[in-house]
Design a protein around this motif. Structure first.
Motif, PDB file in Angstrom:
ATOM      1  N   TYR A  32     -67.390 -23.582 -66.552  1.00  0.00           N
ATOM      2  CA  TYR A  32     -66.796 -24.852 -66.184  1.00  0.00           C
ATOM      3  C   TYR A  32     -65.283 -24.731 -65.976  1.00  0.00           C
ATOM      4  N   SER A  33     -64.767 -25.664 -65.222  1.00  0.00           N
ATOM      5  CA  SER A  33     -63.363 -25.598 -64.809  1.00  0.00           C
ATOM      6  C   SER A  33     -62.395 -25.628 -65.972  1.00  0.00           C
ATOM      7  N   SER A  34     -62.825 -26.166 -67.093  1.00  0.00           N
ATOM      8  CA  SER A  34     -61.957 -26.256 -68.265  1.00  0.00           C
ATOM      9  C   SER A  34     -61.860 -24.941 -69.035  1.00  0.00           C
ATOM     10  N   SER A  35     -62.632 -23.971 -68.622  1.00  0.00           N
ATOM     11  CA  SER A  35     -62.704 -22.712 -69.369  1.00  0.00           C
ATOM     12  C   SER A  35     -61.543 -21.773 -69.061  1.00  0.00           C
ATOM     13  N   VAL A  36     -61.299 -20.925 -70.021  1.00  0.00           N
ATOM     14  CA  VAL A  36     -60.372 -19.809 -69.859  1.00  0.00           C
ATOM     15  C   VAL A  36     -61.157 -18.545 -70.155  1.00  0.00           C
ATOM     16  N   MET A  37     -61.076 -17.588 -69.280  1.00  0.00           N
ATOM     17  CA  MET A  37     -61.787 -16.327 -69.459  1.00  0.00           C
ATOM     18  C   MET A  37     -60.781 -15.227 -69.783  1.00  0.00           C
ATOM     19  N   GLY A  38     -61.109 -14.463 -70.806  1.00  0.00           N
ATOM     20  CA  GLY A  38     -60.186 -13.425 -71.239  1.00  0.00           C
ATOM     21  C   GLY A  38     -60.827 -12.055 -71.317  1.00  0.00           C
ATOM     22  N   TRP A  39     -59.985 -11.055 -71.202  1.00  0.00           N
ATOM     23  CA  TRP A  39     -60.373  -9.667 -71.470  1.00  0.00           C
ATOM     24  C   TRP A  39     -59.590  -9.202 -72.698  1.00  0.00           C
ATOM     25  N   PHE A  40     -60.323  -8.593 -73.598  1.00  0.00           N
ATOM     26  CA  PHE A  40     -59.742  -8.019 -74.802  1.00  0.00           C
ATOM     27  C   PHE A  40     -60.214  -6.577 -74.914  1.00  0.00           C
ATOM     28  N   ARG A  41     -59.588  -5.816 -75.782  1.00  0.00           N
ATOM     29  CA  ARG A  41     -60.032  -4.441 -75.997  1.00  0.00           C
ATOM     30  C   ARG A  41     -59.828  -4.052 -77.461  1.00  0.00           C
ATOM     31  N   GLN A  42     -60.631  -3.103 -77.868  1.00  0.00           N
ATOM     32  CA  GLN A  42     -60.540  -2.621 -79.239  1.00  0.00           C
ATOM     33  C   GLN A  42     -60.688  -1.108 -79.242  1.00  0.00           C
ATOM     34  N   ALA A  43     -59.615  -0.444 -79.633  1.00  0.00           N
ATOM     35  CA  ALA A  43     -59.614   1.001 -79.764  1.00  0.00           C
ATOM     36  C   ALA A  43     -60.139   1.372 -81.142  1.00  0.00           C
ATOM     37  N   PRO A  44     -60.601   2.607 -81.301  1.00  0.00           N
ATOM     38  CA  PRO A  44     -61.121   3.027 -82.603  1.00  0.00           C
ATOM     39  C   PRO A  44     -60.116   2.805 -83.730  1.00  0.00           C
ATOM     40  N   GLU A  45     -60.592   2.188 -84.786  1.00  0.00           N
ATOM     41  CA  GLU A  45     -59.799   1.931 -85.990  1.00  0.00           C
ATOM     42  C   GLU A  45     -58.598   1.014 -85.726  1.00  0.00           C
ATOM     43  N   LYS A  46     -58.657   0.241 -84.682  1.00  0.00           N
ATOM     44  CA  LYS A  46     -57.595  -0.733 -84.403  1.00  0.00           C
ATOM     45  C   LYS A  46     -58.204  -2.121 -84.245  1.00  0.00           C
ATOM     46  N   GLU A  47     -57.366  -3.122 -84.359  1.00  0.00           N
ATOM     47  CA  GLU A  47     -57.827  -4.489 -84.199  1.00  0.00           C
ATOM     48  C   GLU A  47     -58.026  -4.805 -82.716  1.00  0.00           C
ATOM     49  N   ARG A  48     -58.871  -5.767 -82.486  1.00  0.00           N
ATOM     50  CA  ARG A  48     -59.098  -6.215 -81.116  1.00  0.00           C
ATOM     51  C   ARG A  48     -57.813  -6.867 -80.599  1.00  0.00           C
ATOM     52  N   GLU A  49     -57.438  -6.525 -79.365  1.00  0.00           N
ATOM     53  CA  GLU A  49     -56.195  -7.045 -78.822  1.00  0.00           C
ATOM     54  C   GLU A  49     -56.399  -7.649 -77.438  1.00  0.00           C
ATOM     55  N   THR A  97     -57.791   3.712 -73.631  1.00  0.00           N
ATOM     56  CA  THR A  97     -59.135   3.991 -74.137  1.00  0.00           C
ATOM     57  C   THR A  97     -59.528   2.971 -75.199  1.00  0.00           C
ATOM     58  N   ALA A  98     -60.651   2.308 -74.971  1.00  0.00           N
ATOM     59  CA  ALA A  98     -61.105   1.250 -75.878  1.00  0.00           C
ATOM     60  C   ALA A  98     -62.430   0.696 -75.380  1.00  0.00           C
ATOM     61  N   VAL A  99     -63.038  -0.113 -76.217  1.00  0.00           N
ATOM     62  CA  VAL A  99     -64.145  -0.952 -75.768  1.00  0.00           C
ATOM     63  C   VAL A  99     -63.527  -2.244 -75.249  1.00  0.00           C
ATOM     64  N   TYR A 100     -63.879  -2.605 -74.038  1.00  0.00           N
ATOM     65  CA  TYR A 100     -63.337  -3.793 -73.397  1.00  0.00           C
ATOM     66  C   TYR A 100     -64.350  -4.928 -73.474  1.00  0.00           C
ATOM     67  N   TYR A 101     -63.874  -6.070 -73.925  1.00  0.00           N
ATOM     68  CA  TYR A 101     -64.715  -7.242 -74.106  1.00  0.00           C
ATOM     69  C   TYR A 101     -64.259  -8.379 -73.206  1.00  0.00           C
TER      70      TYR A 101
END
Length: 120
Positions: free
Chosen positions: A27-44, A89-93
């Motif tokens: 929906y138009s009110s939404s915001v879509m984001g990309w985040f990433r998390q590298a090994p042993e680090k917080e999601r950013e 390098t990370a998992v991208y969400y």
């Protein structure tokens, strides 16, 4: 639900494009984001796009190299990543929220992630 695709293993300096497909209408009110998390680090935070206006925001670490975009009719968000570095390098969400925010806590729907590995 959100499903990411496009991850893989690439050399530093090359490009990769990620996709995030939503199983239902965004929906138009939404915001879509990309985040990433590298090994042993917080999601950013990486980047976000406001669904209605297309306004974007980027983390300083990716500004000028990554581009977030969307195709409303396909309910899909993309992340074009250029000049990749080993530190990318990370998992991208992919995530959905309603706040124009880089805060992980402001997003309430998440994909399972896709792994990006950048080697030197």
């Amino acid at each position: 639900q959100l499903e990411e695709s496009g991850g893989g293993s690439v050399q530093a300096g090359t490009s990769l494009s990620l996709s995030c497909a939503a199983s239902s209408r965004i929906y138009s009110s939404s915001v879509m984001g990309w985040f990433r998390q590298a090994p042993e680090k917080e999601r950013e935070f990486v980047a976000l796009i406001r669904w209605h206006s297309g306004s974007t925001l980027y983390a300083d670490s990716v500004k000028g190299r990554f581009t977030i975009s969307k195709v409303n009719a396909e309910n899909t968000v993309y992340l074009q990543m250029n000049v990749l570095k080993t530190e990318d390098t990370a998992v991208y969400y992919c995530a959905k929220g309603h706040q124009y925010s880089s805060n992980v806590a402001d997003y309430y729907v998440w994909g399972k992630g896709t792994l990006v590995t950048v080697s030197s």
